[in-house]
Design an enzyme around this catalytic site. Sequence first.
Site, PDB file in Angstrom:
ATOM      1  N   GLU A  38       0.827  -1.211   0.000  1.00 12.11           N
ATOM      2  CA  GLU A  38       0.000   0.000   0.000  1.00 12.11           C
ATOM      3  C   GLU A  38       0.863   1.263   0.000  1.00 12.11           C
ATOM      4  O   GLU A  38       1.846   1.364   0.724  1.00 12.11           O
ATOM      5  CB  GLU A  38      -0.903  -0.014   1.235  1.00 12.11           C
ATOM      6  CG  GLU A  38      -1.813   1.202   1.355  1.00 12.11           C
ATOM      7  CD  GLU A  38      -2.532   1.253   2.693  1.00 12.11           C
ATOM      8  OE1 GLU A  38      -3.582   1.918   2.764  1.00 12.11           O
ATOM      9  OE2 GLU A  38      -2.037   0.654   3.670  1.00 12.11           O
ATOM     10  N   LYS A  85     -10.467   2.658  -1.361  1.00 11.72           N
ATOM     11  CA  LYS A  85     -10.541   2.065  -0.032  1.00 11.72           C
ATOM     12  C   LYS A  85     -11.822   2.468   0.690  1.00 11.72           C
ATOM     13  O   LYS A  85     -12.136   3.653   0.812  1.00 11.72           O
ATOM     14  CB  LYS A  85      -9.311   2.505   0.770  1.00 11.72           C
ATOM     15  CG  LYS A  85      -9.152   1.855   2.129  1.00 11.72           C
ATOM     16  CD  LYS A  85      -7.793   2.262   2.712  1.00 11.72           C
ATOM     17  CE  LYS A  85      -7.515   1.651   4.056  1.00 11.72           C
ATOM     18  NZ  LYS A  85      -6.156   2.000   4.542  1.00 11.72           N
ATOM     19  N   CYS A  95      -5.662  -2.558   2.923  1.00 12.40           N
ATOM     20  CA  CYS A  95      -5.285  -2.453   4.322  1.00 12.40           C
ATOM     21  C   CYS A  95      -6.459  -2.590   5.288  1.00 12.40           C
ATOM     22  O   CYS A  95      -6.903  -3.700   5.542  1.00 12.40           O
ATOM     23  CB  CYS A  95      -4.511  -1.161   4.564  1.00 12.40           C
ATOM     24  SG  CYS A  95      -3.474  -1.212   6.056  1.00 12.40           S
TER      25      CYS A  95
END
Length: 298
Positions: A48, A121, A158
């Site tokens: 990431e 995300k 993540c």
Amino acid sequence: MAAAAGRKVAVAAVQFACTDVEAENVATAERLIREAHKKGAKIVLIQELFEGHYFCQAQRMDFFRRAKPYKGNPTIIRMQQLAKELEVVIPVSFFEEANNAHYNSVAIIDADGTDLGLYRKSHIPDGPGYQEKFYFNPGDTGFKAFKTKYATIGVGICWDQWFPECARAMALQGAEILFYPTAIGSEPQDGNLDSREHWKRVMQGHAGANLVPLVASNRIGRETVETEHGKSTITFYGNSFIAGPTGEIVKLANDKDEEVLVAEFDLDEIKSIRHGWGIFRDRRPELYKVLLTLDGEK
């Protein structure tokens, strides 16, 4: 008559320590992708926000200058050229500027260099050392499955990795392999906290619950960022891994070394097992409406 050969795909996770110089990190990513390709990998995951230090330790206005638009992004363009040259699929993590919004995003590059689209995300953390809500809007793309040359894949980012709903949503859309680029390590406010084993077990559960392989790529190294309250330091714990479809770890990196992990899976064989196991057949979505209400209240 011989049985037909299965659809075998080798996947890779790379991990490395980031400097805070974009050109150096992009060059390192390219070098490791080339190494993964030499080892037979067809889909290669980079960690990431690999272009620099994990800046979210601080709340600094100047760090917004690190964001770039999706279209015309030079790192994405470079990875498109590399993907086409090597005939590999590359999910590319980057800090996206979209007019007045900002996202933690991944562009999915197919093996011919085609940009298959964007995932933003969905789950944004906000805690000491991981103050992402200052920089990133909540993603608005929803969870996706991308049909690449070698497999249909799902990509979370993540903090998404802690949510089983994310993995299940991608699997229900046909994702055959799940990928999670991440940046996680020590907790600046409490040196006794260590989430690495918890982190691995949760994602192993996603693989086993959906009967799909899973690839997680994390960074290594110690990064110190000047914040509004002084210096903050995170030691990233690596432990990048590849899990098989029952959640077993088949490849695991350590907590300090640059590594390239590669594992091969027979996706047709896994598909047969998944269908026979009945985990999707026996779902009862009408009983899950409680998930749509606050704390289960009607």
